[in-house]
Design an enzyme around this catalytic site. Structure first.
Site, short mmCIF file in Angstrom:
data_model
loop_
_atom_site.label_atom_id
_atom_site.label_comp_id
_atom_site.label_asym_id
_atom_site.label_seq_id
_atom_site.Cartn_x
_atom_site.Cartn_y
_atom_site.Cartn_z
N HIS A 249 7.84 50.08 44.71
CA HIS A 249 6.93 49.70 43.85
C HIS A 249 6.06 50.80 43.26
O HIS A 249 5.56 51.02 42.08
CB HIS A 249 6.14 48.46 44.53
CG HIS A 249 6.59 47.26 44.74
ND1 HIS A 249 6.86 47.06 46.10
CD2 HIS A 249 7.14 46.10 44.08
CE1 HIS A 249 7.53 45.81 46.11
NE2 HIS A 249 7.73 45.29 44.92
N ARG B 287 11.49 42.30 51.86
CA ARG B 287 12.08 41.56 52.86
C ARG B 287 12.68 42.39 53.91
O ARG B 287 13.18 41.89 54.88
CB ARG B 287 13.33 40.77 51.96
CG ARG B 287 12.67 39.63 51.54
CD ARG B 287 13.81 38.66 50.81
NE ARG B 287 13.32 37.42 50.45
CZ ARG B 287 12.96 37.11 49.19
NH1 ARG B 287 13.02 38.01 48.41
NH2 ARG B 287 12.55 35.87 48.64
#
Length: 296
Positions: A40, A198
């Site tokens: 990110h 995840r």
């Protein structure tokens, strides 16, 4: 030097902050669901490098893109850490709304309800859409909402969610939204595993197994000079050798996710479960028609 971004939790607060920044340069948006990591951060860095104006990061775990049987409640929420990461990347505004703020009239997981949503079309029925039939309707609807609230000039998305990126580009084009959609290369761990929020669900043994996905994609790239069939065979050989990988799909396609060309640029995509965690990955690939050598 890092600076703490301003946190907005309502539409009104976001609008006021964007009004204050008006005229300083193009507005860049990085939509996320939080649980931020270095992948990110690379999207934020891409956005920051492309504008002198405000960089907005949205942090919203979108319930509409999770089926009732999926891991919505389990999805990590780490807002304080996320804001700290945004500060290090020169983000100006973090928009972290509640569900009621994004869906004031409620929402439905079904395709038929009383509200307005984005119908993603045929491209959403393959790959991820084959096993998650309501997923991309939820994704495109929330992205369209964010585009309407932020009114960005450009928006940055990661190539790791390649089908999502393709669908967002199609939505922006078909609905004449006038936004530049920037795709940023997948950021990987040192061993090749694609960074994902995840990944934190994986235990130590599963983490070692998970790297099989990227190894399979690399194997396909190496054999792609012998054609599409050889590339698929190489990837499947790696995947089948690891019993801890439960394969969902392996697909070789064109860059737009159409049929793979015999010669030229393409994409290879994989989805699989490692333990209870579903992982996806993809890489660009170039196909040739060279004959496969005997015994290869």
């Amino acid at each position: 030097m890092s600076r703490t971004p301003v946190l907005a939790s309502t539409r009104a607060e976001l609008a006021a902050l964007l009004a204050q920044a008006s005229g300083t340069g193009p507005v860049a948006l990085v939509p996320t669901m939080g649980a931020l990591h270095a992948g990110h951060a690379s999207l934020m860095a891409t956005a920051r490098a492309r504008t002198t104006g405000p960089v907005v990061v949205s942090i919203f775990v979108n319930p509409m893109q999770f089926a009732p049987t999926e891991d919505l409640d389990r999805y990590p929420r780490t807002l304080d850490d996320d804001v700290a990461l945004c500060a290090g990347e020169g983000v100006d505004i973090v928009f972290a709304p509640a569900v009621e703020e994004m869906y004031p009239g409620g929402f439905s997981h079904d395709a038929v309800d009383t509200g307005v949503s984005v119908t993603p079309g045929e491209l959403a029925t393959i790959l991820e859409g084959a096993t998650r039939p309501t997923h991309f309707r939820g994704v495109l609807t929330v992205v369209a909402k964010l585009f309407g609230l932020v009114r960005p000039d450009l928006a940055v998305f990661g190539e790791k969610d390649y089908q999502q990126l393709a669908l967002i580009r199609r939505m922006v084009s078909d609905l004449c939204m006038g936004i530049e959609v920037v795709g940023a290369e997948t950021v990987r761990e040192a061993d090749g595993l694609a960074m994902s929020s995840r990944n934190r669900y994986l235990d130590a043994e599963q983490r070692q197994v998970a790297v099989t996905l990227s190894r399979a994609l690399r194997a396909a790239q190496e054999r792609s000079r012998y054609g599409v069939a050889a590339a698929r065979w190489a990837a499947m050989k790696v995947l089948k050798a690891e019993p801890g990988v439960e394969l969902d799909y392996l697909a070789l396609t064109a860059p737009d996710l159409g049929p793979a060309p015999a010669v030229g640029e393409g994409r290879i995509l994989v989805a699989a479960r490692v333990g209870a965690t579903r992982l996806i990955d993809n890489l660009p690939i170039t196909f040739d028609e060279a004959p496969l050598a005997p015994g290869a």
